[in-house]
Scaffold this active site. Sequence first.
Site, mmCIF file in Angstrom:
data_model
loop_
_atom_site.group_PDB
_atom_site.id
_atom_site.type_symbol
_atom_site.label_atom_id
_atom_site.label_comp_id
_atom_site.label_asym_id
_atom_site.label_seq_id
_atom_site.Cartn_x
_atom_site.Cartn_y
_atom_site.Cartn_z
ATOM 1 N N SER A 159 1.336 -5.274 3.431
ATOM 2 C CA SER A 159 2.447 -5.374 3.629
ATOM 3 C C SER A 159 3.416 -6.510 2.883
ATOM 4 C CB SER A 159 3.026 -5.189 5.226
ATOM 5 O OG SER A 159 2.296 -6.045 5.813
ATOM 6 N N GLU A 162 -0.701 0.327 16.049
ATOM 7 C CA GLU A 162 -1.096 1.309 15.708
ATOM 8 C C GLU A 162 -2.288 1.877 16.619
ATOM 9 O OE1 GLU A 162 -3.460 1.057 11.822
ATOM 10 O OE2 GLU A 162 -4.903 2.284 12.832
ATOM 11 N N HIS A 172 -2.855 -3.773 19.312
ATOM 12 C CA HIS A 172 -1.990 -3.706 17.935
ATOM 13 C C HIS A 172 -1.294 -2.243 18.314
ATOM 14 C CE1 HIS A 172 -1.329 -2.471 13.801
ATOM 15 N NE2 HIS A 172 -1.245 -3.813 13.614
ATOM 16 N N HIS A 181 2.993 2.258 11.645
ATOM 17 C CA HIS A 181 1.932 2.334 12.629
ATOM 18 C C HIS A 181 1.634 3.367 13.513
ATOM 19 C CE1 HIS A 181 2.479 -2.181 11.646
ATOM 20 N NE2 HIS A 181 1.423 -1.959 11.230
ATOM 21 N N THR A 209 -7.177 1.636 11.312
ATOM 22 C CA THR A 209 -7.102 1.902 9.834
ATOM 23 C C THR A 209 -7.556 0.614 9.024
ATOM 24 O OG1 THR A 209 -4.788 1.571 9.756
ATOM 25 C CG2 THR A 209 -5.572 3.824 9.820
ATOM 26 N N CYS A 268 2.223 6.565 8.526
ATOM 27 C CA CYS A 268 1.412 6.575 7.605
ATOM 28 C C CYS A 268 0.403 7.789 7.783
ATOM 29 C CB CYS A 268 0.818 5.339 7.092
ATOM 30 S SG CYS A 268 -0.787 5.422 5.728
ATOM 31 N N ASN A 293 -4.043 -6.338 8.751
ATOM 32 C CA ASN A 293 -4.854 -6.185 7.546
ATOM 33 C C ASN A 293 -4.888 -7.477 6.641
ATOM 34 O OD1 ASN A 293 -3.494 -5.720 4.879
ATOM 35 N ND2 ASN A 293 -2.110 -5.121 6.400
ATOM 36 N N SER A 337 0.141 -9.570 10.621
ATOM 37 C CA SER A 337 -0.361 -8.649 10.448
ATOM 38 C C SER A 337 -1.888 -8.528 10.117
ATOM 39 C CB SER A 337 0.018 -8.632 8.422
ATOM 40 O OG SER A 337 -0.883 -7.712 7.785
ATOM 41 N N CYS A 352 0.884 -1.370 -0.102
ATOM 42 C CA CYS A 352 0.075 0.002 0.126
ATOM 43 C C CYS A 352 0.980 1.355 -0.047
ATOM 44 C CB CYS A 352 -0.890 -0.064 1.254
ATOM 45 S SG CYS A 352 0.173 0.157 2.934
HETATM 46 S S1 SF4 Z 1 -2.866 0.130 4.999
HETATM 47 FE FE1 SF4 Z 1 -1.927 1.057 6.806
HETATM 48 S S2 SF4 Z 1 -0.081 1.964 5.967
HETATM 49 FE FE2 SF4 Z 1 -1.165 1.106 4.303
HETATM 50 S S3 SF4 Z 1 -2.014 3.106 3.592
HETATM 51 FE FE3 SF4 Z 1 -3.375 2.220 4.958
HETATM 52 S S4 SF4 Z 1 -3.236 3.101 6.866
HETATM 53 FE FE4 SF4 Z 1 -1.290 3.539 5.641
#
Ligand code: SF4
Length: 282
Positions: free
Chosen positions: A265, A125, A123, A73, A162, A95, A224, A222, A13
């Site tokens: 990631s 973040e 986490h 994060h 996020t 980010c 996400n 991770s 990302c």
């Molecule tokens: S996934 Fe996390 S690091 Fe990637 S753009 Fe979104 S907020 Fe930013």
Amino acid sequence: MPRIEKADRTGFCFGVKRALGKLEKIASERGGIETLGAVVHNRRVLERLAGIGVRTVSSVEAITGDTVVTSSHGVSPDVEEGIRARHIEVVSTTCPFVRRAQMAARRLAEAGFFVIVFGDAGHPEVRGILGWAKGQGLATVEPAAVAALKPLPRRLGLLAQTTQVPADFATFAKKIIDLALARDAEIRIIDTICHDIRERQAAALELARRADLMLVVGGRSSANTNRLAELCGAVTETHLIETAAEIEPGWLKGKELIGVTAGASTDECDVDEVIARLEGLV
Ligand code: SF4
């Protein structure tokens, strides 16, 4: 023979690309650098970074150099102050989407709102975002944890980690509204889910609905990547893998369409390795 299809949205990302670019530049200029915590939650990426002298330290006390890089994060203001108090320079790779959530937490807390972050309390973040609320908040995915607050704060501000699933945040927010509105509350909801995650989840889900098998490539730590695997797993057989070597040939038996997606990631070359192995097996 099964078909193999890659989801529309894979590869690093924006935030991870930006963080890695900054880190690689500083590591090459200085011949090595320390990061506070894993700069991204991907073992393979961290192994590659170690090869250019990037070392991960787990606490401020463990920093040995005069500069430290903080991860995408983000960190709480207290952690930043703790580093500066030791006269160590901080290079932030937070980010911009995480920064937006941090600033929202700060604004809400300054305006007298109790901040509720919909996310994983452990986490980094989420810990960082809560830190910007200066102790006036909590992180949870359970409405019951909010209901248990005695007394329930009258002004509530809702944010999301996020990487959360938008529909889950909406369900959570509705439950908090039901819980709090009967008690003379004022509620502010700020959608802080990152747009990359939103599009990545939508693309993965669209493919998962057509596929007989989904492979989600990314780090097991991770957030996400785990959310993607949960989303896909709700509609079809899904496996989270870190490398192509983890694919079990038995998974492919009787399948017509195999979908592949990846966390934010995960390097695109790792996704390509998975597809190459699948092509060799079918
Ligand atoms: S996934 Fe996390 S690091 Fe990637 S753009 Fe979104 S907020 Fe930013």
